[in-house]
Design a protein around this motif. Structure first.
Motif, PDB file in Angstrom:
ATOM      1  N   PHE A 139       0.828  -1.205   0.000  1.00  0.00           N
ATOM      2  CA  PHE A 139       0.000   0.000   0.000  1.00  0.00           C
ATOM      3  C   PHE A 139       0.867   1.262   0.000  1.00  0.00           C
ATOM      4  CE2 PHE A 139      -3.683  -2.629   0.822  1.00  0.00           C
ATOM      5  CZ  PHE A 139      -4.695  -1.914   0.195  1.00  0.00           C
ATOM      6  N   THR A 140       2.038   1.190   0.586  1.00  0.00           N
ATOM      7  CA  THR A 140       2.964   2.323   0.525  1.00  0.00           C
ATOM      8  C   THR A 140       3.420   2.534  -0.914  1.00  0.00           C
ATOM      9  OG1 THR A 140       3.719   1.927   2.768  1.00  0.00           O
ATOM     10  CG2 THR A 140       5.169   3.235   1.363  1.00  0.00           C
ATOM     11  N   ILE A 141       3.715   1.449  -1.604  1.00  0.00           N
ATOM     12  CA  ILE A 141       4.078   1.550  -3.021  1.00  0.00           C
ATOM     13  C   ILE A 141       2.918   2.151  -3.800  1.00  0.00           C
ATOM     14  CG2 ILE A 141       4.653   0.230  -5.106  1.00  0.00           C
ATOM     15  CD1 ILE A 141       6.085  -1.793  -3.241  1.00  0.00           C
ATOM     16  N   LEU A 142       1.707   1.706  -3.515  1.00  0.00           N
ATOM     17  CA  LEU A 142       0.525   2.232  -4.201  1.00  0.00           C
ATOM     18  C   LEU A 142       0.363   3.726  -3.935  1.00  0.00           C
ATOM     19  CD1 LEU A 142      -2.024   1.830  -5.892  1.00  0.00           C
ATOM     20  CD2 LEU A 142      -3.207   1.121  -3.803  1.00  0.00           C
ATOM     21  N   SER A 196      -8.130   4.836   5.939  1.00  0.00           N
ATOM     22  CA  SER A 196      -8.819   4.623   7.203  1.00  0.00           C
ATOM     23  C   SER A 196     -10.192   3.981   6.995  1.00  0.00           C
ATOM     24  CB  SER A 196      -8.965   5.959   7.925  1.00  0.00           C
ATOM     25  OG  SER A 196      -9.705   5.795   9.090  1.00  0.00           O
ATOM     26  N   VAL A 197     -10.996   4.607   6.164  1.00  0.00           N
ATOM     27  CA  VAL A 197     -12.380   4.162   5.992  1.00  0.00           C
ATOM     28  C   VAL A 197     -12.476   2.937   5.090  1.00  0.00           C
ATOM     29  CG1 VAL A 197     -14.666   4.852   5.184  1.00  0.00           C
ATOM     30  CG2 VAL A 197     -13.261   6.481   6.452  1.00  0.00           C
ATOM     31  N   LEU A 198     -11.799   2.987   3.939  1.00  0.00           N
ATOM     32  CA  LEU A 198     -11.913   1.886   2.990  1.00  0.00           C
ATOM     33  C   LEU A 198     -10.949   0.744   3.299  1.00  0.00           C
ATOM     34  CD1 LEU A 198     -12.187   4.003  -0.266  1.00  0.00           C
ATOM     35  CD2 LEU A 198     -14.041   2.928   0.999  1.00  0.00           C
ATOM     36  N   GLY A 199      -9.762   1.086   3.785  1.00  0.00           N
ATOM     37  CA  GLY A 199      -8.759   0.060   4.033  1.00  0.00           C
ATOM     38  C   GLY A 199      -8.725  -0.455   5.449  1.00  0.00           C
ATOM     39  N   GLY A 200      -9.321   0.286   6.388  1.00  0.00           N
ATOM     40  CA  GLY A 200      -9.344  -0.149   7.771  1.00  0.00           C
ATOM     41  C   GLY A 200      -8.011  -0.002   8.496  1.00  0.00           C
ATOM     42  N   TYR A 201      -7.138   0.862   7.984  1.00  0.00           N
ATOM     43  CA  TYR A 201      -5.834   1.043   8.615  1.00  0.00           C
ATOM     44  C   TYR A 201      -5.926   2.006   9.790  1.00  0.00           C
ATOM     45  CZ  TYR A 201      -3.651  -1.565   4.883  1.00  0.00           C
ATOM     46  OH  TYR A 201      -3.289  -2.569   4.032  1.00  0.00           O
ATOM     47  N   SER A 202      -5.089   1.764  10.798  1.00  0.00           N
ATOM     48  CA  SER A 202      -5.075   2.615  11.992  1.00  0.00           C
ATOM     49  C   SER A 202      -4.272   3.886  11.717  1.00  0.00           C
ATOM     50  CB  SER A 202      -4.422   1.861  13.159  1.00  0.00           C
ATOM     51  OG  SER A 202      -3.021   1.722  12.931  1.00  0.00           O
ATOM     52  N   SER A 203      -4.421   4.872  12.593  1.00  0.00           N
ATOM     53  CA  SER A 203      -3.672   6.120  12.476  1.00  0.00           C
ATOM     54  C   SER A 203      -2.174   5.861  12.532  1.00  0.00           C
ATOM     55  CB  SER A 203      -4.066   7.082  13.600  1.00  0.00           C
ATOM     56  OG  SER A 203      -5.422   7.392  13.509  1.00  0.00           O
ATOM     57  N   GLU A 204      -1.765   4.895  13.331  1.00  0.00           N
ATOM     58  CA  GLU A 204      -0.350   4.553  13.440  1.00  0.00           C
ATOM     59  C   GLU A 204       0.174   3.997  12.124  1.00  0.00           C
ATOM     60  OE1 GLU A 204      -2.662   3.797  15.802  1.00  0.00           O
ATOM     61  OE2 GLU A 204      -1.925   5.203  17.296  1.00  0.00           O
ATOM     62  N   GLU A 205      -0.591   3.097  11.513  1.00  0.00           N
ATOM     63  CA  GLU A 205      -0.175   2.507  10.239  1.00  0.00           C
ATOM     64  C   GLU A 205      -0.126   3.556   9.134  1.00  0.00           C
ATOM     65  OE1 GLU A 205      -1.888  -2.025  10.513  1.00  0.00           O
ATOM     66  OE2 GLU A 205      -3.360  -0.393  10.368  1.00  0.00           O
ATOM     67  N   ILE A 206      -1.144   4.405   9.087  1.00  0.00           N
ATOM     68  CA  ILE A 206      -1.183   5.465   8.071  1.00  0.00           C
ATOM     69  C   ILE A 206      -0.036   6.442   8.301  1.00  0.00           C
ATOM     70  CG2 ILE A 206      -2.534   7.387   7.143  1.00  0.00           C
ATOM     71  CD1 ILE A 206      -5.064   5.734   7.978  1.00  0.00           C
ATOM     72  N   GLY A 207       0.223   6.752   9.564  1.00  0.00           N
ATOM     73  CA  GLY A 207       1.324   7.646   9.898  1.00  0.00           C
ATOM     74  C   GLY A 207       2.660   7.120   9.402  1.00  0.00           C
ATOM     75  N   LYS A 208       2.888   5.816   9.551  1.00  0.00           N
ATOM     76  CA  LYS A 208       4.132   5.220   9.059  1.00  0.00           C
ATOM     77  C   LYS A 208       4.223   5.326   7.547  1.00  0.00           C
ATOM     78  CE  LYS A 208       4.813   1.876  12.763  1.00  0.00           C
ATOM     79  NZ  LYS A 208       4.712   0.464  13.136  1.00  0.00           N
ATOM     80  N   ILE A 209       3.131   5.042   6.872  1.00  0.00           N
ATOM     81  CA  ILE A 209       3.122   5.073   5.411  1.00  0.00           C
ATOM     82  C   ILE A 209       3.362   6.485   4.891  1.00  0.00           C
ATOM     83  CG2 ILE A 209       1.675   4.740   3.361  1.00  0.00           C
ATOM     84  CD1 ILE A 209       0.321   2.412   4.973  1.00  0.00           C
ATOM     85  N   LEU A 210       2.683   7.463   5.489  1.00  0.00           N
ATOM     86  CA  LEU A 210       2.777   8.847   5.014  1.00  0.00           C
ATOM     87  C   LEU A 210       3.854   9.656   5.732  1.00  0.00           C
ATOM     88  CD1 LEU A 210      -1.003   9.749   4.580  1.00  0.00           C
ATOM     89  CD2 LEU A 210       0.640   9.129   2.814  1.00  0.00           C
ATOM     90  N   GLU A 211       4.554   8.987   6.644  1.00  0.00           N
ATOM     91  CA  GLU A 211       5.593   9.649   7.428  1.00  0.00           C
ATOM     92  C   GLU A 211       5.034  10.867   8.170  1.00  0.00           C
ATOM     93  OE1 GLU A 211       8.781  10.364   4.658  1.00  0.00           O
ATOM     94  OE2 GLU A 211       9.244   8.231   4.511  1.00  0.00           O
ATOM     95  N   MET A 212       3.948  10.611   8.912  1.00  0.00           N
ATOM     96  CA  MET A 212       3.282  11.628   9.723  1.00  0.00           C
ATOM     97  C   MET A 212       3.109  11.093  11.135  1.00  0.00           C
ATOM     98  SD  MET A 212       0.033  12.970   7.547  1.00  0.00           S
ATOM     99  CE  MET A 212       0.188  13.767   5.982  1.00  0.00           C
ATOM    100  N   ASN A 213       2.978  11.995  12.071  1.00  0.00           N
ATOM    101  CA  ASN A 213       2.661  11.633  13.440  1.00  0.00           C
ATOM    102  C   ASN A 213       1.224  11.083  13.461  1.00  0.00           C
ATOM    103  OD1 ASN A 213       1.479  12.073  16.125  1.00  0.00           O
ATOM    104  ND2 ASN A 213       3.458  13.023  16.582  1.00  0.00           N
ATOM    105  N   PRO A 214       0.972   9.983  14.189  1.00  0.00           N
ATOM    106  CA  PRO A 214      -0.386   9.430  14.255  1.00  0.00           C
ATOM    107  C   PRO A 214      -1.434  10.447  14.733  1.00  0.00           C
ATOM    108  CG  PRO A 214       1.171   7.868  15.152  1.00  0.00           C
ATOM    109  CD  PRO A 214       1.929   9.139  14.897  1.00  0.00           C
ATOM    110  N   ALA A 215      -1.050  11.355  15.641  1.00  0.00           N
ATOM    111  CA  ALA A 215      -1.993  12.390  16.101  1.00  0.00           C
ATOM    112  C   ALA A 215      -2.350  13.335  14.950  1.00  0.00           C
ATOM    113  CB  ALA A 215      -1.392  13.174  17.265  1.00  0.00           C
ATOM    114  N   THR A 216      -1.383  13.630  14.106  1.00  0.00           N
ATOM    115  CA  THR A 216      -1.638  14.471  12.933  1.00  0.00           C
ATOM    116  C   THR A 216      -2.592  13.757  11.986  1.00  0.00           C
ATOM    117  OG1 THR A 216       0.558  15.452  13.123  1.00  0.00           O
ATOM    118  CG2 THR A 216      -0.550  15.682  10.994  1.00  0.00           C
ATOM    119  N   VAL A 217      -2.378  12.476  11.799  1.00  0.00           N
ATOM    120  CA  VAL A 217      -3.264  11.675  10.941  1.00  0.00           C
ATOM    121  C   VAL A 217      -4.695  11.735  11.474  1.00  0.00           C
ATOM    122  CG1 VAL A 217      -3.815   9.328  10.145  1.00  0.00           C
ATOM    123  CG2 VAL A 217      -1.438  10.146  10.116  1.00  0.00           C
ATOM    124  N   ARG A 218      -4.852  11.545  12.800  1.00  0.00           N
ATOM    125  CA  ARG A 218      -6.197  11.566  13.395  1.00  0.00           C
ATOM    126  C   ARG A 218      -6.864  12.924  13.222  1.00  0.00           C
ATOM    127  NH1 ARG A 218      -3.543   8.150  16.915  1.00  0.00           N
ATOM    128  NH2 ARG A 218      -2.918   9.795  18.351  1.00  0.00           N
TER     129      ARG A 218
END
Length: 171
Positions: A78-81, A133-155
């Protein structure tokens, strides 16, 4: 392919790393719908979504030996995508108008055209955050790692993006 139907993802990844194209094909078959759905709601056009998924699969196959942890396969692909989507946005620019091509062939959570339009009105990163988040069901932590963002920023960005979509849909 029948030999691989009951294989675990870990076994398939190990075989794919050794160059087994059938094992990689099974891996791809198991995740294709998720990749396509994510790409469709991230990109503005159905053809672009198909293209970025194809580019992602080629890049993943060619780079599977660089996958560090087998249990991270899904987030890795998904990071590649996401990177392929970003490259496509940079090539095409964000100036295109919304199109009727957004109507998907398969029903899903965002089958209502208005929801798709609202999603497409979000900025690129916000659209990625909501889609994952909505379609993939990924957590803020997982999205944060992929997008290189703080999980709080993602939320907070997710919350603001969903509020913006809500306002759009109310009008």
């Amino acid at each position: 392919m029948k030999d691989f139907e009951n294989c675990s993802e870990t076994v398939l990844i190990r075989r794919a790393r050794r160059g087994d194209i059938q094992a990689f094909g099974v891996l791809y078959g198991r995740i294709y719908k998720e990749l396509y759905r994510f790409a469709l709601y991230t990109m503005r056009h159905k053809q672009d979504a198909e293209d970025v998924v194809s580019e992602t699969v080629v890049a993943a196959y060619e780079g599977i030996d660089r996958l560090k942890k087998e249990e991270s396969f899904r987030s890795w692909i998904f990071t590649i995508l996401a990177n392929q989507c970003k490259k496509r946005f940079l090539r095409k620019g964000e100036t295109e108008e919304l199109s009727d091509e957004l109507i998907a062939e398969e029903p899903d959570h965002a089958s209502d055209h208005d929801v798709r339009e609202a999603l497409m009105l979000l900025g690129e990163d916000d659209r990625l955050i909501v889609a994952w988040s909505v379609l993939g069901g990924y957590s803020s932590e997982e999205i944060g790692k992929i997008l290189e963002m703080n999980p709080a920023t993602v939320r907070s960005r997710k919350s603001r993006a969903l509020e913006q979509m809500h306002r759009i849909l109310e009008n």
